[in-house]
Design a protein around this motif. Structure first.
Motif, PDB file in Angstrom:
ATOM      1  N   GLU A   1       0.820  -1.210   0.000  1.00  0.00           N
ATOM      2  CA  GLU A   1       0.000   0.000   0.000  1.00  0.00           C
ATOM      3  C   GLU A   1       0.856   1.263   0.000  1.00  0.00           C
ATOM      4  OE1 GLU A   1      -3.229   0.259  -0.235  1.00  0.00           O
ATOM      5  OE2 GLU A   1      -3.793  -1.854  -0.064  1.00  0.00           O
TER       6      GLU A   1
ATOM      7  N   LEU B   1       3.805   5.828  -3.165  1.00  0.00           N
ATOM      8  CA  LEU B   1       3.518   7.108  -2.526  1.00  0.00           C
ATOM      9  C   LEU B   1       4.787   7.956  -2.493  1.00  0.00           C
ATOM     10  CD1 LEU B   1       1.316   5.981   0.527  1.00  0.00           C
ATOM     11  CD2 LEU B   1       0.549   6.737  -1.736  1.00  0.00           C
TER      12      LEU B   1
ATOM     13  N   ASP C   1       2.424  12.726   0.610  1.00  0.00           N
ATOM     14  CA  ASP C   1       1.189  11.999   0.275  1.00  0.00           C
ATOM     15  C   ASP C   1       0.545  11.431   1.528  1.00  0.00           C
ATOM     16  OD1 ASP C   1       1.588  12.522  -2.356  1.00  0.00           O
ATOM     17  OD2 ASP C   1       2.243  10.496  -2.914  1.00  0.00           O
ATOM     18  N   THR C   2      -0.790  11.329   1.483  1.00  0.00           N
ATOM     19  CA  THR C   2      -1.545  10.661   2.550  1.00  0.00           C
ATOM     20  C   THR C   2      -2.386   9.561   1.923  1.00  0.00           C
ATOM     21  OG1 THR C   2      -3.400  12.199   2.374  1.00  0.00           O
ATOM     22  CG2 THR C   2      -1.669  12.743   3.962  1.00  0.00           C
ATOM     23  N   LYS C   3      -2.740   8.571   2.736  1.00  0.00           N
ATOM     24  CA  LYS C   3      -3.549   7.468   2.211  1.00  0.00           C
ATOM     25  C   LYS C   3      -4.274   6.776   3.358  1.00  0.00           C
ATOM     26  CE  LYS C   3      -3.254   3.354  -0.763  1.00  0.00           C
ATOM     27  NZ  LYS C   3      -2.369   2.467  -1.560  1.00  0.00           N
TER      28      LYS C   3
ATOM     29  N   LYS D   1      -4.224   4.979   8.407  1.00  0.00           N
ATOM     30  CA  LYS D   1      -4.133   6.290   7.778  1.00  0.00           C
ATOM     31  C   LYS D   1      -2.678   6.717   7.885  1.00  0.00           C
ATOM     32  CE  LYS D   1      -5.860  11.058   7.951  1.00  0.00           C
ATOM     33  NZ  LYS D   1      -6.762  12.009   8.654  1.00  0.00           N
TER      34      LYS D   1
END
Length: 453
Positions: A199, A203, A207-209, A232
């Motif tokens: 995941e 990135l 960046d955030t995810k 998160k």
């Protein structure tokens, strides 16, 4: 006393023994003499109650039970002598009835070993090869240990070190929450959950995810099995590993402090060669012994396996004890041990060890392999080589005890027997085989030459 039934099964004799009335009366009288001193009988001072009074007070069964500790061992010994048996341990007994006293004795008998045609064994050792890629892998591991991590401005790749702010929950409850957390990105990693690295790959800084993962139902930590954590992340920094060059400076930077890179590589190669040669030799010996066992008939009483199993359990206990810091931790660890599973694991190992020991012992006898005093002295000297010189005299004195020398004898006898088996399996002369093994004494060489077919 008479033996009313006798049956030999393998290395155990099953005897049914009946006590005659005269012998039983003597035993009951001895039991009375002991019991009367321990029991308070109303109206009598301790130790003064007549036998009949005591017997009425405690019951005849109690008197008989008191006599068994004396009767059973004595009767077993008499029966074994009468039947001309050679006991190989303490017999097990089972009382069938009290009057007349009849009991069964299970008498362990000496092991029986019939070697097969062991001189027909033909088995060559496998050649070992030091592959360049193995050594290269070792060097690469040392490079990783000395690597530095440099910030890069690009998306995350596998192998990077990522600094991130991480928030997570499981079933709404806080899970892992930490700012500035450093995580190595490895697609095989299961931390903090399987699939986490995948995941993060791609990135970039800033960046955030948000994403959800799931632990397998058979996950190693039961409290997490089947759970679905929600994550998160915010990527703060991406770092790339920079390996040092494989030069002389790299070699000097290691704990071993080799002067050049070529010397380092030679040391790694030699150490690895020794390790795989030792493993190959152990595997070869195991295959030889397996062939010997396969063609031989080995019988032994159950008590031998019980004793070896107990030794293995004690050794496992010591290993567990060395892994914990307190008795409380040890108790907790032992509480998770399943005795049945432990027996399933260790008892077959105990049986294999007994077979191997008996077969090799019979082989050493068949080949008339001997250990001389000179052999023992030479082995003790070899064992003391690593000991600091100022401590050797004291250590040597300890090794002079009968018990210590007997242990050395067993080690040397086992070693010589295995070397003889190798000679047979490869059809080599003793002088040729000895060039690849531990140097032997003149007497030892003579013994081996006499035993060579």
């Amino acid at each position: 006393m008479k033996v009313t039934e006798k049956k030999i099964e393998g290395c155990e004799a099953l005897l049914t023994i009946e006590m005659d009335s005269a012998s039983m009366e003597d035993a009951l009288d001895h039991a009375y003499q002991k019991l009367v001193k321990k029991v308070d009988v109303p109206g009598f001072r301790k130790g003064k109650a007549p036998r009949q009074i005591l017997e009425n007070f405690v019951g005849r069964e109690r008197l008989i039970d008191e006599s068994l500790d004396e009767v059973l061992p004595h009767a077993c010994a008499e029966a074994i002598k009468e039947e001309k048996l050679q006991s190989f341990g303490t017999p097990g007994v089972e009382v069938l009835q009290n009057e007349p006293l009849i009991f069964k004795a299970k008498v362990p008998l000496p092991p029986k070993v019939e070697l097969g045609d062991y001189k027909s064994i033909r088995l060559e050792p496998e050649n070992v090869e030091v592959k360049d890629e193995i050594i290269d892998g070792m060097i690469r591991q040392l490079q990783h240990e000395k690597a530095i991590w440099e910030p890069v401005e690009r998306p995350v790749k596998s192998g990077d070190l990522v600094v991130m702010d991480l928030e997570s929950t499981i079933d709404g409850a806080p899970f892992i929450n930490q700012k500035g957390l450093q995580i190595g990105i490895d697609e095989q990693s299961k931390y903090p959950a399987p699939g986490f690295s995948q995941e993060i790959i791609g990135l970039a800084q800033g960046d955030t995810k948000e994403f959800k993962l799931k632990y397998p139902d058979d996950f190693a930590k039961p409290e997490l099995a089947g759970k679905e954590p929600e994550f998160k992340v915010k990527i703060n920094e991406v770092k790339e590993e920079k390996l040092p060059p494989t030069d002389d400076d790299f070699a000097m930077s290691l704990d071993v402090e080799m002067p050049t890179f070529e010397a380092l590589k030679a040391r790694l190669t030699e150490n690895y060669r020794k390790r795989i040669e030792q493993q190959a030799n152990q595997d070869y010996e195991n295959r030889l012994v397996a062939e010997l066992i396969k063609m031989s008939k080995v019988e032994y009483p159950a008590n031998l396996v019980d004793m070896e199993y107990e030794r293995l359990v004690n050794a496992q206990m010591e290993r567990w004890r060395s892994q914990v810091n307190s008795e409380a931790e040890l108790e907790e660890l032992l509480g998770r041990v399943n005795p049945e599973e432990l027996a399933k694991q260790l008892r077959p190992m105990a049986e294999d060890r007994i077979k191997i020991s008996l077969a090799l012992g019979k082989l050493s006898s068949a080949e008339d392999i001997k250990v001389t005093d000179a052999d023992i002295d030479a082995e003790v000297t070899r064992m003391l080589e690593p000991v600091p010189e100022d401590q050797r005299a004291a250590q040597r004195q300890q090794m002079e005890s009968k018990e210590a020398r007997e242990q050395v004898v067993q080690v040397l006898l086992s070693r010589k027997t295995m070397e003889r088996l190798k000679q047979i399996a490869t059809e080599r002369l003793p002088t040729e085989a000895s060039a690849e093994t531990t140097p032997t004494t003149e007497n030892e060489t003579e013994n081996k030459e006499e035993a060579t077919p």
